[in-house]
Write a protein that holds these residues in place. Structure first.
Motif, PDB file in Angstrom:
ATOM      1  N   GLY A  44       0.809  -1.210   0.000  1.00  0.00           N
ATOM      2  CA  GLY A  44       0.000   0.000   0.000  1.00  0.00           C
ATOM      3  C   GLY A  44       0.845   1.263   0.000  1.00  0.00           C
ATOM      4  O   GLY A  44       0.558   2.227  -0.715  1.00  0.00           O
ATOM      5  N   ALA A  45       1.911   1.282   0.795  1.00  0.00           N
ATOM      6  CA  ALA A  45       2.791   2.453   0.867  1.00  0.00           C
ATOM      7  C   ALA A  45       3.493   2.687  -0.475  1.00  0.00           C
ATOM      8  O   ALA A  45       3.607   3.838  -0.931  1.00  0.00           O
ATOM      9  CB  ALA A  45       3.810   2.286   1.985  1.00  0.00           C
ATOM     10  N   VAL A  46       3.942   1.609  -1.111  1.00  0.00           N
ATOM     11  CA  VAL A  46       4.598   1.751  -2.420  1.00  0.00           C
ATOM     12  C   VAL A  46       3.609   2.303  -3.452  1.00  0.00           C
ATOM     13  O   VAL A  46       3.922   3.240  -4.198  1.00  0.00           O
ATOM     14  CB  VAL A  46       5.190   0.402  -2.895  1.00  0.00           C
ATOM     15  N   LEU A  47       2.401   1.743  -3.492  1.00  0.00           N
ATOM     16  CA  LEU A  47       1.396   2.215  -4.453  1.00  0.00           C
ATOM     17  C   LEU A  47       1.009   3.666  -4.195  1.00  0.00           C
ATOM     18  O   LEU A  47       0.923   4.474  -5.129  1.00  0.00           O
ATOM     19  CB  LEU A  47       0.159   1.320  -4.416  1.00  0.00           C
ATOM     20  N   GLN A  48       0.793   4.024  -2.930  1.00  0.00           N
ATOM     21  CA  GLN A  48       0.417   5.407  -2.622  1.00  0.00           C
ATOM     22  C   GLN A  48       1.549   6.368  -2.972  1.00  0.00           C
ATOM     23  O   GLN A  48       1.293   7.472  -3.434  1.00  0.00           O
ATOM     24  CB  GLN A  48       0.037   5.548  -1.150  1.00  0.00           C
ATOM     25  N   THR A  49       2.787   5.956  -2.758  1.00  0.00           N
ATOM     26  CA  THR A  49       3.919   6.801  -3.129  1.00  0.00           C
ATOM     27  C   THR A  49       3.954   7.003  -4.643  1.00  0.00           C
ATOM     28  O   THR A  49       4.206   8.117  -5.121  1.00  0.00           O
ATOM     29  CB  THR A  49       5.238   6.187  -2.626  1.00  0.00           C
ATOM     30  N   LEU A  50       3.661   5.955  -5.401  1.00  0.00           N
ATOM     31  CA  LEU A  50       3.584   6.094  -6.866  1.00  0.00           C
ATOM     32  C   LEU A  50       2.452   7.033  -7.267  1.00  0.00           C
ATOM     33  O   LEU A  50       2.615   7.865  -8.162  1.00  0.00           O
ATOM     34  CB  LEU A  50       3.405   4.723  -7.524  1.00  0.00           C
ATOM     35  N   TYR A  51       1.294   6.935  -6.599  1.00  0.00           N
ATOM     36  CA  TYR A  51       0.177   7.844  -6.888  1.00  0.00           C
ATOM     37  C   TYR A  51       0.582   9.287  -6.608  1.00  0.00           C
ATOM     38  O   TYR A  51       0.252  10.198  -7.369  1.00  0.00           O
ATOM     39  CB  TYR A  51      -1.056   7.497  -6.051  1.00  0.00           C
ATOM     40  N   ILE A  52       1.313   9.490  -5.507  1.00  0.00           N
ATOM     41  CA  ILE A  52       1.769  10.838  -5.161  1.00  0.00           C
ATOM     42  C   ILE A  52       2.709  11.373  -6.236  1.00  0.00           C
ATOM     43  O   ILE A  52       2.620  12.541  -6.638  1.00  0.00           O
ATOM     44  CB  ILE A  52       2.439  10.845  -3.772  1.00  0.00           C
ATOM     45  N   LEU A  53       3.601  10.532  -6.724  1.00  0.00           N
ATOM     46  CA  LEU A  53       4.526  10.960  -7.772  1.00  0.00           C
ATOM     47  C   LEU A  53       3.796  11.306  -9.067  1.00  0.00           C
ATOM     48  O   LEU A  53       4.127  12.289  -9.739  1.00  0.00           O
ATOM     49  CB  LEU A  53       5.591   9.884  -8.018  1.00  0.00           C
ATOM     50  N   VAL A  54       2.784  10.514  -9.425  1.00  0.00           N
ATOM     51  CA  VAL A  54       1.981  10.820 -10.611  1.00  0.00           C
ATOM     52  C   VAL A  54       1.232  12.127 -10.404  1.00  0.00           C
ATOM     53  O   VAL A  54       1.186  12.979 -11.298  1.00  0.00           O
ATOM     54  CB  VAL A  54       1.007   9.660 -10.940  1.00  0.00           C
ATOM     55  N   TYR A  55       0.650  12.307  -9.224  1.00  0.00           N
ATOM     56  CA  TYR A  55      -0.062  13.548  -8.907  1.00  0.00           C
ATOM     57  C   TYR A  55       0.890  14.734  -9.045  1.00  0.00           C
ATOM     58  O   TYR A  55       0.558  15.752  -9.649  1.00  0.00           O
ATOM     59  CB  TYR A  55      -0.623  13.482  -7.490  1.00  0.00           C
ATOM     60  N   LEU A  56       2.083  14.593  -8.487  1.00  0.00           N
ATOM     61  CA  LEU A  56       3.078  15.666  -8.550  1.00  0.00           C
ATOM     62  C   LEU A  56       3.466  15.984  -9.993  1.00  0.00           C
ATOM     63  O   LEU A  56       3.657  17.146 -10.355  1.00  0.00           O
ATOM     64  CB  LEU A  56       4.301  15.267  -7.728  1.00  0.00           C
ATOM     65  N   HIS A  57       3.539  14.956 -10.819  1.00  0.00           N
ATOM     66  CA  HIS A  57       3.888  15.156 -12.233  1.00  0.00           C
ATOM     67  C   HIS A  57       2.857  16.036 -12.948  1.00  0.00           C
ATOM     68  O   HIS A  57       3.223  16.896 -13.746  1.00  0.00           O
ATOM     69  CB  HIS A  57       4.017  13.800 -12.926  1.00  0.00           C
ATOM     70  N   TYR A  58       1.573  15.810 -12.674  1.00  0.00           N
ATOM     71  CA  TYR A  58       0.517  16.540 -13.365  1.00  0.00           C
ATOM     72  C   TYR A  58       0.063  17.810 -12.637  1.00  0.00           C
ATOM     73  O   TYR A  58      -0.754  18.555 -13.159  1.00  0.00           O
ATOM     74  CB  TYR A  58      -0.706  15.639 -13.588  1.00  0.00           C
ATOM     75  N   CYS A  59       0.591  18.034 -11.446  1.00  0.00           N
ATOM     76  CA  CYS A  59       0.159  19.170 -10.634  1.00  0.00           C
ATOM     77  C   CYS A  59       0.866  20.455 -11.071  1.00  0.00           C
ATOM     78  O   CYS A  59       2.067  20.461 -11.329  1.00  0.00           O
ATOM     79  CB  CYS A  59       0.464  18.880  -9.167  1.00  0.00           C
ATOM     80  N   HIS A  60       0.101  21.542 -11.114  1.00  0.00           N
ATOM     81  CA  HIS A  60       0.680  22.840 -11.462  1.00  0.00           C
ATOM     82  C   HIS A  60       1.162  23.570 -10.212  1.00  0.00           C
ATOM     83  O   HIS A  60       2.011  24.449 -10.309  1.00  0.00           O
ATOM     84  CB  HIS A  60      -0.346  23.700 -12.207  1.00  0.00           C
ATOM     85  N   ARG A  61       0.633  23.222  -9.046  1.00  0.00           N
ATOM     86  CA  ARG A  61       1.019  23.852  -7.773  1.00  0.00           C
ATOM     87  C   ARG A  61       1.979  22.923  -7.019  1.00  0.00           C
ATOM     88  O   ARG A  61       1.703  22.491  -5.919  1.00  0.00           O
ATOM     89  CB  ARG A  61      -0.209  24.115  -6.890  1.00  0.00           C
ATOM     90  N   LYS A  62       3.097  22.639  -7.578  1.00  0.00           N
ATOM     91  CA  LYS A  62       4.038  21.687  -6.998  1.00  0.00           C
ATOM     92  C   LYS A  62       4.536  22.134  -5.625  1.00  0.00           C
ATOM     93  O   LYS A  62       4.731  21.309  -4.739  1.00  0.00           O
ATOM     94  CB  LYS A  62       5.212  21.469  -7.949  1.00  0.00           C
ATOM     95  N   HIS A  63       4.735  23.434  -5.438  1.00  0.00           N
ATOM     96  CA  HIS A  63       5.257  23.937  -4.162  1.00  0.00           C
ATOM     97  C   HIS A  63       4.317  23.572  -3.006  1.00  0.00           C
ATOM     98  O   HIS A  63       4.768  23.095  -1.966  1.00  0.00           O
ATOM     99  CB  HIS A  63       5.468  25.456  -4.237  1.00  0.00           C
TER     100      HIS A  63
END
Length: 189
Positions: A44-63
């Protein structure tokens, strides 16, 4: 996210809190020596970390996303430092860590209540995911039964709100049926 190349309709906090929740339960499972807790929460932690990375990739408000992530990871590191360094007795550590995990899990399951208020106000379930509601119910029920089997209140109690909020969301889906978005129908054809 991938199709729209945007995170406008997706909230970040559930990804982050679920990741921290998995890491906390992973620590509890390691302390308890329970391989089911260890394996499930490590995956679960690995999958959620991957989701966070994908979210960060598409996010415009990275800060803002990175600040939230760093803040919650800081709290997690401080918590782990406390449990592993300052609480010497293993049984006390297990009880306190179990309580911490329980409180965090309850807050994770209750976090969608803000969306539920919007659903009631707008009389629309467009913001809710039916498949996520089913997954939450099945996951919460599974962990509750597993906790009963182990006679572990730290696993049983925090999963009951997940079952409760799932039934509330099912009721909302029944009361305010989703109207299919025209763009979604075009994508399906």
């Amino acid at each position: 996210m991938r199709m729209t190349r945007s995170v406008d309709s997706v909230q970040f906090l559930p990804f982050l809190t679920t990741d921290v929740n998995n890491l906390s339960w992973l620590s509890y499972g390691a302390l308890k020596g329970n391989w089911t807790l260890i394996v499930v929460n490590a995956v679960g932690a690995v999958l959620q970390t991957l989701y966070i990375l994908v979210y960060l990739h598409y996010c415009h408000r990275k800060h803002a996303v990175l600040l939230q992530t760093a803040s919650l990871l800081g709290v997690l590191v401080l918590g782990f430092g406390y449990f592993w360094l300052l609480v010497p007795d293993t049984e006390t550590r297990l009880q306190q860590l179990g309580l911490f995990c329980s409180v965090f899990t309850i807050s994770m399951y209750l976090s969608p209540l803000a969306d539920l208020a919007k659903v009631l106000r707008t009389k629309s379930t467009q913001r809710l995911s039916f498949s996520l509601t089913i997954a939450t119910l099945l996951t919460s029920a599974s962990w509750t039964f597993y906790g009963f089997r182990l006679k572990d209140p730290y696993i049983v109690v925090p999963n009951l709100p997940g079952i409760f909020t799932s039934f509330i969301r099912f009721w909302l889906f029944w009361k305010y049926p989703q109207e299919q978005d025209r763009n979604y129908q075009l994508l399906q054809t």
